[in-house]
Design a protein around this motif. Structure first.
Motif, PDB file in Angstrom:
ATOM      1  N   LYS A  58     -22.470  29.266 -38.995  1.00  0.00           N
ATOM      2  CA  LYS A  58     -23.000  28.267 -39.935  1.00  0.00           C
ATOM      3  C   LYS A  58     -23.383  29.254 -40.802  1.00  0.00           C
ATOM      4  O   LYS A  58     -23.970  28.719 -41.924  1.00  0.00           O
ATOM      5  N   THR A  59     -23.182  30.608 -40.836  1.00  0.00           N
ATOM      6  CA  THR A  59     -23.787  31.725 -41.914  1.00  0.00           C
ATOM      7  C   THR A  59     -22.034  32.210 -41.876  1.00  0.00           C
ATOM      8  O   THR A  59     -21.988  32.650 -41.074  1.00  0.00           O
ATOM      9  N   SER A  60     -22.647  33.229 -42.917  1.00  0.00           N
ATOM     10  CA  SER A  60     -22.112  34.799 -43.725  1.00  0.00           C
ATOM     11  C   SER A  60     -22.178  35.713 -43.441  1.00  0.00           C
ATOM     12  O   SER A  60     -21.800  36.607 -43.775  1.00  0.00           O
ATOM     13  N   PHE A  61     -23.367  35.995 -42.382  1.00  0.00           N
ATOM     14  CA  PHE A  61     -23.515  37.092 -41.966  1.00  0.00           C
ATOM     15  C   PHE A  61     -24.173  37.275 -40.083  1.00  0.00           C
ATOM     16  O   PHE A  61     -24.045  36.289 -39.536  1.00  0.00           O
ATOM     17  N   ASP A  62     -23.758  38.432 -39.563  1.00  0.00           N
ATOM     18  CA  ASP A  62     -23.834  38.385 -37.727  1.00  0.00           C
ATOM     19  C   ASP A  62     -25.101  39.030 -37.809  1.00  0.00           C
ATOM     20  O   ASP A  62     -25.921  40.185 -37.663  1.00  0.00           O
ATOM     21  N   LEU A  63     -26.609  38.359 -37.324  1.00  0.00           N
ATOM     22  CA  LEU A  63     -27.594  38.245 -37.368  1.00  0.00           C
ATOM     23  C   LEU A  63     -28.317  39.126 -36.281  1.00  0.00           C
ATOM     24  O   LEU A  63     -28.660  40.423 -36.724  1.00  0.00           O
ATOM     25  N   LYS A  64     -27.205  39.330 -35.668  1.00  0.00           N
ATOM     26  CA  LYS A  64     -27.761  40.031 -34.312  1.00  0.00           C
ATOM     27  C   LYS A  64     -27.229  41.586 -34.965  1.00  0.00           C
ATOM     28  O   LYS A  64     -27.988  42.686 -34.288  1.00  0.00           O
ATOM     29  N   SER A  65     -26.189  41.441 -35.327  1.00  0.00           N
ATOM     30  CA  SER A  65     -25.773  43.501 -35.939  1.00  0.00           C
ATOM     31  C   SER A  65     -26.764  43.565 -36.916  1.00  0.00           C
ATOM     32  O   SER A  65     -26.753  45.010 -36.823  1.00  0.00           O
ATOM     33  N   LEU A  66     -26.766  43.157 -37.507  1.00  0.00           N
ATOM     34  CA  LEU A  66     -28.384  43.205 -38.647  1.00  0.00           C
ATOM     35  C   LEU A  66     -29.333  43.475 -38.112  1.00  0.00           C
ATOM     36  O   LEU A  66     -30.542  44.907 -38.045  1.00  0.00           O
ATOM     37  N   TRP A  67     -30.218  42.497 -37.184  1.00  0.00           N
ATOM     38  CA  TRP A  67     -30.921  43.237 -36.299  1.00  0.00           C
ATOM     39  C   TRP A  67     -31.181  44.368 -35.324  1.00  0.00           C
ATOM     40  O   TRP A  67     -32.051  45.596 -35.646  1.00  0.00           O
ATOM     41  N   PHE A  68     -30.251  44.309 -34.669  1.00  0.00           N
ATOM     42  CA  PHE A  68     -30.253  45.695 -33.797  1.00  0.00           C
ATOM     43  C   PHE A  68     -28.747  46.743 -34.526  1.00  0.00           C
ATOM     44  O   PHE A  68     -28.122  46.803 -33.298  1.00  0.00           O
ATOM     45  N   LEU A  81     -31.231  42.028 -44.708  1.00  0.00           N
ATOM     46  CA  LEU A  81     -32.278  41.410 -44.404  1.00  0.00           C
ATOM     47  C   LEU A  81     -33.245  40.852 -44.804  1.00  0.00           C
ATOM     48  O   LEU A  81     -34.285  40.099 -45.086  1.00  0.00           O
ATOM     49  N   GLU A  82     -33.219  41.429 -46.549  1.00  0.00           N
ATOM     50  CA  GLU A  82     -33.982  41.086 -47.564  1.00  0.00           C
ATOM     51  C   GLU A  82     -32.913  40.212 -48.291  1.00  0.00           C
ATOM     52  O   GLU A  82     -35.117  38.886 -48.776  1.00  0.00           O
ATOM     53  N   ARG A  83     -32.670  39.326 -47.844  1.00  0.00           N
ATOM     54  CA  ARG A  83     -32.021  38.398 -48.516  1.00  0.00           C
ATOM     55  C   ARG A  83     -32.572  36.977 -47.260  1.00  0.00           C
ATOM     56  O   ARG A  83     -32.792  37.363 -46.323  1.00  0.00           O
ATOM     57  N   PRO A  84     -33.311  36.098 -48.595  1.00  0.00           N
ATOM     58  CA  PRO A  84     -33.843  34.894 -47.965  1.00  0.00           C
ATOM     59  C   PRO A  84     -32.592  34.049 -47.191  1.00  0.00           C
ATOM     60  O   PRO A  84     -33.251  33.754 -45.702  1.00  0.00           O
ATOM     61  N   ALA A  85     -31.825  34.173 -47.206  1.00  0.00           N
ATOM     62  CA  ALA A  85     -30.730  32.709 -46.307  1.00  0.00           C
ATOM     63  C   ALA A  85     -30.269  34.153 -44.715  1.00  0.00           C
ATOM     64  O   ALA A  85     -30.832  33.219 -44.023  1.00  0.00           O
ATOM     65  N   VAL A  86     -30.641  35.125 -44.905  1.00  0.00           N
ATOM     66  CA  VAL A  86     -31.281  36.432 -43.670  1.00  0.00           C
ATOM     67  C   VAL A  86     -32.258  35.721 -42.755  1.00  0.00           C
ATOM     68  O   VAL A  86     -32.506  35.851 -41.947  1.00  0.00           O
TER      69      VAL A  86
END
Length: 169
Positions: A58-68, A81-86
């Motif tokens: 549902k998103t264009s990013f992989d949140l887990k790879s950004l978090w960790f 991670l500064e982007r509101p959508a993220v």
């Protein structure tokens, strides 16, 4: 009793103290947020994974790879991670997961409060909406915030009537 600085004092609470869960809004995110809890607390990991699974596709990013993020990706992950959508879904998932950890330890809040996006977490924990519905809401909010032209969203500490007087024709 003897003004002894080495003495240990023991106090007992006469009433059960209340606890309030407070949730921040956007801007509270950072790379590796919750990493140690993710590794050590099964309840935290369960809710993080549930949130990540709900976002899958549902998103264009992989949140887990950004978090960790890996060490060589820390700067680019922080920027993303500064982007509101993220950031908004990331913060919501962590807030919710952390609240679930506290509750699994027997800490039950007497009240839930949040600032801005954190209000959504408080509402979700209060049963106003499901985890998945709230995650969808904060994700949509982040996407819409990114679409607003610069200056299109303002926060003004005035009443609507006071602002109308300043707008003119």
């Amino acid at each position: 009793q003897a003004n002894d600085t080495q003495r240990v004092f023991t106090h007992r609470v006469t009433d059960k103290p209340s606890v309030v869960f407070l949730f921040p809004g956007g801007g509270a995110q950072y790379v590796n947020m919750g990493r140690d809890l993710y590794r050590s607390e099964p309840v935290f990991r369960q809710w993080i994974d549930r949130g990540l699974n709900a976002l899958n596709g549902k998103t264009s990013f992989d949140l887990k790879s950004l978090w960790f993020a890996a060490d060589d990706q820390l700067v680019s992950a922080a920027k993303e991670l500064e982007r509101p959508a993220v950031q908004l879904p990331a913060i919501f998932i962590v807030e919710y997961a952390l609240a679930q950890v506290w509750q699994s330890w027997g800490v039950k809040p007497a009240a839930l409060l949040g600032h801005s996006m954190g209000e959504n977490t408080a509402a979700c924990l209060a049963g106003v909406m499901s985890f998945e519905d709230c995650l969808g809401l904060v994700t949509l909010r982040g996407k819409l915030m990114e679409q607003v032209p610069e200056g299109g969203m303002l926060s003004i500490p005035l009443s609507a009537d006071d602002v109308r007087e300043l707008l003119g024709d």
